[in-house]
Design a protein around this motif. Structure first.
Motif, short mmCIF file in Angstrom:
data_model
loop_
_atom_site.label_atom_id
_atom_site.label_comp_id
_atom_site.label_asym_id
_atom_site.label_seq_id
_atom_site.Cartn_x
_atom_site.Cartn_y
_atom_site.Cartn_z
N GLU A 87 33.97 79.24 67.61
CA GLU A 87 34.89 78.31 66.96
C GLU A 87 34.29 76.93 66.79
OE1 GLU A 87 38.59 78.36 69.01
OE2 GLU A 87 38.98 80.48 68.57
N THR B 179 36.68 87.94 70.08
CA THR B 179 37.79 87.39 70.86
C THR B 179 38.34 86.11 70.26
OG1 THR B 179 36.19 86.21 72.25
CG2 THR B 179 36.93 88.35 73.02
N SER B 180 37.62 85.51 69.33
CA SER B 180 38.06 84.26 68.72
C SER B 180 39.15 84.55 67.69
CB SER B 180 36.89 83.55 68.05
OG SER B 180 37.33 82.47 67.25
N GLU B 181 40.34 84.02 67.93
CA GLU B 181 41.45 84.27 67.03
C GLU B 181 41.20 83.67 65.64
OE1 GLU B 181 44.09 86.16 67.35
OE2 GLU B 181 43.35 86.78 69.32
N HIS B 182 40.61 82.47 65.61
CA HIS B 182 40.33 81.84 64.31
C HIS B 182 39.27 82.63 63.54
CE1 HIS B 182 42.06 78.44 66.63
NE2 HIS B 182 42.63 78.18 65.49
N LYS C 37 38.64 85.82 63.97
CA LYS C 37 39.28 87.08 63.60
C LYS C 37 40.14 86.91 62.34
CE LYS C 37 41.09 89.27 67.04
NZ LYS C 37 40.23 90.47 67.22
N ASN C 38 40.95 85.85 62.32
CA ASN C 38 41.81 85.60 61.15
C ASN C 38 40.98 85.34 59.90
OD1 ASN C 38 44.08 85.86 62.77
ND2 ASN C 38 44.24 83.67 63.16
#
Length: 294
Positions: free
Chosen positions: A117, A181-184, A186-187
């Protein structure tokens, strides 16, 4: 990624196979551990990792047992009492290290997400710039893989290599989205996949991703500033107020209490505990600091 403090490397101990039956049962209660090992690219089975954790923690517990027993024996302690105290300390250390090894993969996965991120917004801007210049999305990803965007370049490089082996770009990106594991991150990857499959305008999708990332990072900075005020008060409480009150009470009522250990020892224990709590709070404050690059 290597596990810090892990003493026993993979496949170096025969006893790992002896523990495999027990560790398979234990692994069934820890589904998140298997996912974390995959996320940090650790080429090891979850039951084998648990076995290595047990052995490494046992070594630390044994070392502390011998150290505590030797110190108490040299200080003139009774052997039975020294053994009991050393066993208790050794068991506590063993338990703490075993739990630490079980938690470390998820901690490292979180650190990996932070590294991703940190450079993600600049990588997205670079992709947007390449697409605006007329490059395909695959060509833009190749440029990211060749650039120095840390873990983002590493992960995108894996996608490029999979595409070169015959995997479709959509499937390679989807595999990355399921793994990270990074949501940003992943999105962002899912947005790219959906845009590719829908045939929508990639430039508009990338511009929206960059705008959302900027807003999200500013929000995280504001939230951290609010949390920091409370954490500073807690730090002052444990660093100054509580030790001062404890020492004052010890001086006033200490002589009237029948305490088995000396007042000087209690005083040093208070100072030591205060120092350890300060270190824990400082590390907690550091861990809460958002990783942003604007």
């Amino acid at each position: 990624m290597n596990i810090p403090l892990m003493l026993i490397p993979k496949r170096s101990v025969i006893i790992v196979e002896k523990l495999r039956g027990f560790t398979k049962i234990l692994a069934s209660f820890l589904p998140g551990l298997r996912i974390s090992l995959i996320e940090i690219d650790k080429d090891i089975d979850v039951d084998e990792y648990i076995a290595l954790s047990i052995i490494s923690a046992l070594v630390y517990g044994l070392l502390l047992f011998l150290l505590i027993f030797g110190l108490l024996f040299l200080l003139g302690g009774v052997i039975d009492g020294a053994i009991s105290m050393a066993l208790m300390v050794g068991f506590v250390i063993y338990t703490l290290f075993f739990l630490l090894f079980l938690l470390y993969p998820s901690i490292l996965a979180g650190k990996k997400a932070e590294q991703i991120e940190k450079d993600l917004i600049f990588a997205l801007k670079d992709i947007l710039l390449n697409v605006n210049s007329g490059a395909t999305i695959y060509g833009a990803l190749v440029e990211i893989a060749r650039s120095e965007y840390g873990m983002v370049s590493t992960e995108i490089g894996n996608v490029v290599r999979r595409v070169n082996t015959g995997v479709s770009l959509e499937d390679a990106l989807e595999g990355l989205a399921l793994k990270t594991t990074s949501e940003h991150f992943k999105n962002s990857i899912w947005q790219l996949v959906n845009t590719l499959r829908a045939g929508s305008d990639m430039e508009d999708a990338l511009r929206e991703l960059v705008r959302n990332m900027n807003l999200e990072q500013r929000t995280r900075i504001r939230n951290y500033a609010q949390e920091l005020n409370v954490m500073v008060l807690i730090y002052m409480l444990f660093a100054v107020v509580i030790p001062t009150i404890a020492v004052t009470l010890l001086i006033i009522i200490g002589p009237f209490l029948n305490i088995g250990m000396g007042l000087d020892l209690i005083f040093y224990l208070i100072i030591l505990m205060s120092f350890m709590i300060q270190i824990i709070l400082i590390e907690f404050i550091k861990s809460r600091r958002p990783v942003v690059n604007l």
